[in-house]
Design an enzyme around this catalytic site. Structure first.
Site, PDB file in Angstrom:
ATOM      1  N   LYS A 131      46.364  17.571 112.543  1.00 33.28           N
ATOM      2  CA  LYS A 131      46.764  17.880 111.166  1.00 33.28           C
ATOM      3  C   LYS A 131      45.513  17.969 110.324  1.00 33.28           C
ATOM      4  CE  LYS A 131      50.394  18.323 108.388  1.00 33.28           C
ATOM      5  NZ  LYS A 131      51.687  18.960 108.668  1.00 33.28           N
ATOM      6  N   GLY A 139      63.701  17.565  96.812  1.00 34.62           N
ATOM      7  CA  GLY A 139      62.649  18.567  97.025  1.00 34.62           C
ATOM      8  C   GLY A 139      63.240  19.916  97.363  1.00 34.62           C
ATOM      9  N   GLY A 154      61.619  22.902  97.680  1.00 32.48           N
ATOM     10  CA  GLY A 154      60.518  23.823  97.954  1.00 32.48           C
ATOM     11  C   GLY A 154      60.942  24.796  99.030  1.00 32.48           C
ATOM     12  N   VAL A 189      61.259  24.625 102.277  1.00 32.66           N
ATOM     13  CA  VAL A 189      62.259  24.174 103.255  1.00 32.66           C
ATOM     14  C   VAL A 189      63.530  23.681 102.556  1.00 32.66           C
ATOM     15  CG1 VAL A 189      62.758  22.628 105.185  1.00 32.66           C
ATOM     16  CG2 VAL A 189      60.433  23.505 104.865  1.00 32.66           C
TER      17      VAL A 189
HETATM   18  P1  NAI Z   1      56.889  22.751  99.381  1.00 30.66           P
HETATM   19  O1  NAI Z   1      55.594  22.369  98.768  1.00 30.66           O
HETATM   20  O2  NAI Z   1      57.287  24.182  99.425  1.00 30.66           O
HETATM   21  O3  NAI Z   1      58.086  21.961  98.657  1.00 30.66           O
HETATM   22  C1  NAI Z   1      58.047  20.630  98.300  1.00 30.66           C
HETATM   23  C2  NAI Z   1      58.970  20.508  97.093  1.00 30.66           C
HETATM   24  O4  NAI Z   1      59.131  19.132  96.780  1.00 30.66           O
HETATM   25  C3  NAI Z   1      58.412  21.185  95.856  1.00 30.66           C
HETATM   26  O5  NAI Z   1      59.415  21.960  95.233  1.00 30.66           O
HETATM   27  C4  NAI Z   1      57.978  20.010  94.977  1.00 30.66           C
HETATM   28  O6  NAI Z   1      58.056  20.306  93.591  1.00 30.66           O
HETATM   29  C5  NAI Z   1      58.974  18.970  95.389  1.00 30.66           C
HETATM   30  N1  NAI Z   1      58.572  17.589  95.152  1.00 30.66           N
HETATM   31  C6  NAI Z   1      57.347  17.031  95.265  1.00 30.66           C
HETATM   32  N2  NAI Z   1      57.404  15.716  95.008  1.00 30.66           N
HETATM   33  C7  NAI Z   1      58.689  15.441  94.743  1.00 30.66           C
HETATM   34  C8  NAI Z   1      59.394  14.253  94.418  1.00 30.66           C
HETATM   35  N3  NAI Z   1      58.785  13.082  94.279  1.00 30.66           N
HETATM   36  N4  NAI Z   1      60.724  14.323  94.223  1.00 30.66           N
HETATM   37  C9  NAI Z   1      61.382  15.522  94.333  1.00 30.66           C
HETATM   38  N5  NAI Z   1      60.761  16.673  94.641  1.00 30.66           N
HETATM   39  C10 NAI Z   1      59.436  16.634  94.834  1.00 30.66           C
HETATM   40  O7  NAI Z   1      56.891  22.100 100.856  1.00 30.66           O
HETATM   41  P2  NAI Z   1      57.795  22.486 102.090  1.00 30.66           P
HETATM   42  O8  NAI Z   1      57.088  23.465 102.928  1.00 30.66           O
HETATM   43  O9  NAI Z   1      59.171  22.782 101.620  1.00 30.66           O
HETATM   44  O10 NAI Z   1      57.804  21.106 102.896  1.00 30.66           O
HETATM   45  C11 NAI Z   1      58.628  20.030 102.485  1.00 30.66           C
HETATM   46  C12 NAI Z   1      58.442  18.864 103.441  1.00 30.66           C
HETATM   47  O11 NAI Z   1      58.790  19.269 104.759  1.00 30.66           O
HETATM   48  C13 NAI Z   1      57.021  18.326 103.526  1.00 30.66           C
HETATM   49  O12 NAI Z   1      57.034  16.941 103.751  1.00 30.66           O
HETATM   50  C14 NAI Z   1      56.457  19.022 104.757  1.00 30.66           C
HETATM   51  O13 NAI Z   1      55.423  18.291 105.348  1.00 30.66           O
HETATM   52  C15 NAI Z   1      57.685  19.035 105.631  1.00 30.66           C
HETATM   53  N6  NAI Z   1      57.657  20.071 106.638  1.00 30.66           N
HETATM   54  C16 NAI Z   1      57.518  21.376 106.264  1.00 30.66           C
HETATM   55  C17 NAI Z   1      57.493  22.352 107.242  1.00 30.66           C
HETATM   56  C18 NAI Z   1      57.419  23.806 106.894  1.00 30.66           C
HETATM   57  O14 NAI Z   1      57.642  24.647 107.779  1.00 30.66           O
HETATM   58  N7  NAI Z   1      57.124  24.164 105.654  1.00 30.66           N
HETATM   59  C19 NAI Z   1      57.576  22.037 108.667  1.00 30.66           C
HETATM   60  C20 NAI Z   1      57.791  20.629 108.927  1.00 30.66           C
HETATM   61  C21 NAI Z   1      57.797  19.702 107.937  1.00 30.66           C
END
Ligand code: NAI
Length: 353
Positions: A80, A178, A180, A182
């Site tokens: 990572k 969250g 985002g 995903v």
């Molecule tokens: P992203 O950055 O697109 O979305 C994260 C979302 O969470 C954002 O909308 C942000 O505003 C929100 N957020 C941040 N802190 C917060 C809180 N305290 N309370 C509520 N919302 C909050 O990230 P993504 O890609 O959606 O990933 C989400 C999670 O899934 C992360 O932990 C990442 O490591 C994990 N993950 C993602 C993968 C992927 O393919 N993108 C694969 C495997 C795991």
């Protein structure tokens, strides 16, 4: 700062620190294991309170990647990378290029992709100078977060069967923390299946969109884990389940995409003691890494899985989780302990517990 004696270190094979004064880049790459193949793991770009928390995050996440790849049956190990700083202020093309040149120095033992704070477009910029990336629109199967969301849905089906003894979502309620890349994908799919959603995000615009499109109820980011729902789905950052917060969770199951959801072993034990089923994060969120290796599987003679379409490999997340839930129940162990044991057996490491 401690390395070899840190509980997070767990005999990592390699830990690299990079800095580039001109662009402000400070990055850490952790490689936990290459026992099953080259290490693969995304790049996270975020603010850390201090250097040790950034190192610890990289170490924890890279070990989870070893477990994730092993349990997903992938021919790769775990690593990572984290870039330290506010992506909104610091990210630039020269910085991403400097980062790519550093990744080149590690060579073919590490390949990376997007994660929190890094978009597919950012990874495509890194790719302009570095071939060791996956999950772009031209390499792999495209944006991994879509496949991660699909994988989470497969995992949620395993949860449905094991915890709720049913195979459809209709009328269930799910709290998503969250929205985002995903979390939004999971919300869309659950809404289409007739699920009542409660949502929280620190970005107000995401919440407003979910209210408008899905009729979602709104919770605060600090208290969404206490929502009175069937399933709590953490899809933001890790560490959200502590020994203390576990006591306030009302859902009967926890299943979401966020990496490292459990702040400690005791947090998982607290969930198990309260009869809350926890889907180990590195199993349910494996869709992104599975899809990022799409090109690899297409190469002739690479692996027996080549003939298996991506959709079927994503569906295996359901089967692996079901296997873990059953084994955990029969061993009277929390599912994350069983998953860790199974992963360590696969990568040839001694058990940690
Ligand atoms: P992203 O950055 O697109 O979305 C994260 C979302 O969470 C954002 O909308 C942000 O505003 C929100 N957020 C941040 N802190 C917060 C809180 N305290 N309370 C509520 N919302 C909050 O990230 P993504 O890609 O959606 O990933 C989400 C999670 O899934 C992360 O932990 C990442 O490591 C994990 N993950 C993602 C993968 C992927 O393919 N993108 C694969 C495997 C795991």
């Amino acid at each position: 700062m401690r390395f070899w004696t840190s509980p997070e270190f767990d005999d990592h094979e390699q830990l690299c620190l990079f800095s580039d004064v001109e662009t402000g880049l400070r990055a850490i790459v952790a490689i936990h294991s290459t026992a099953l193949g080259p290490a693969a793991g995304g790049t996270r770009f975020r603010i850390y309170t201090d250097d040790s928390s950034a190192v610890d995050d990289a170490l924890r996440l890279s070990r989870a990647m070893s477990y994730k790849s092993a349990l997903a049956g992938l021919p790769c190990g775990g690593g990572k990378s984290v870039i330290i700083g506010d992506p909104d202020r610091l990210k630039s093309k020269p910085l991403l290029h400097a980062y790519g040149r550093f990744i080149n120095r590690i060579g073919s033992t590490f390949a990376t992709g997007e994660d929190v704070g890094m978009s597919v477009a950012d990874i495509e910029t890194v790719r302009e100078v570095c071939p060791f990336v996956g999950g772009t629109s031209t390499v792999g199967a495209g944006d991994p977060s879509t496949h991660t969301a699909v994988g989470v849905m497969h995992g949620l089906r395993a949860v449905l069967e094991c915890r709720f003894q049913r195979d459809d979502f209709k009328g269930l309620s799910v709290a998503i923390q969250g929205l985002g890349a995903v979390g939004w994908g999971v919300a869309e799919r659950l809404h289409a299946e007739g699920v009542r959603l409660t949502v929280a995000d620190i970005r107000r615009a995401n919440v407003d969109r979910a209210v408008a499109q899905f009729g979602a109820s709104v919770a605060s980011p600090e208290t969404i884990h206490t929502a009175d729902v069937d399933i709590y789905s953490p899809c933001a950052l890790g560490g959200v389940i502590t020994e203390q917060s576990a006591q306030a969770i009302r859902a009967r199951a926890i299943a979401g995409a966020a990496n490292n959801q459990l702040a400690s072993q005791k947090a998982g034990e607290a969930l198990a003691a309260r009869g809350i089923l926890f889907a180990p994060d590195y199993v349910i969120n494996a869709g992104g890494i599975i899809s990022s290796l799409e090109e690899y599987f297409k190469m002739p003679g690479r692996n027996g899985s080549a003939a298996v379409p991506l959709s079927q490999r994503l569906a295996l997340i359901h089967d692996r989780l079901t296997e873990i839930f059953h084994r955990a129940a029969s061993e009277r162990c929390p599912p994350e302990a069983t998953a860790e044991q199974m992963a360590r057996e696969l990568i040839g490491r001694l058990p940690v517990r």
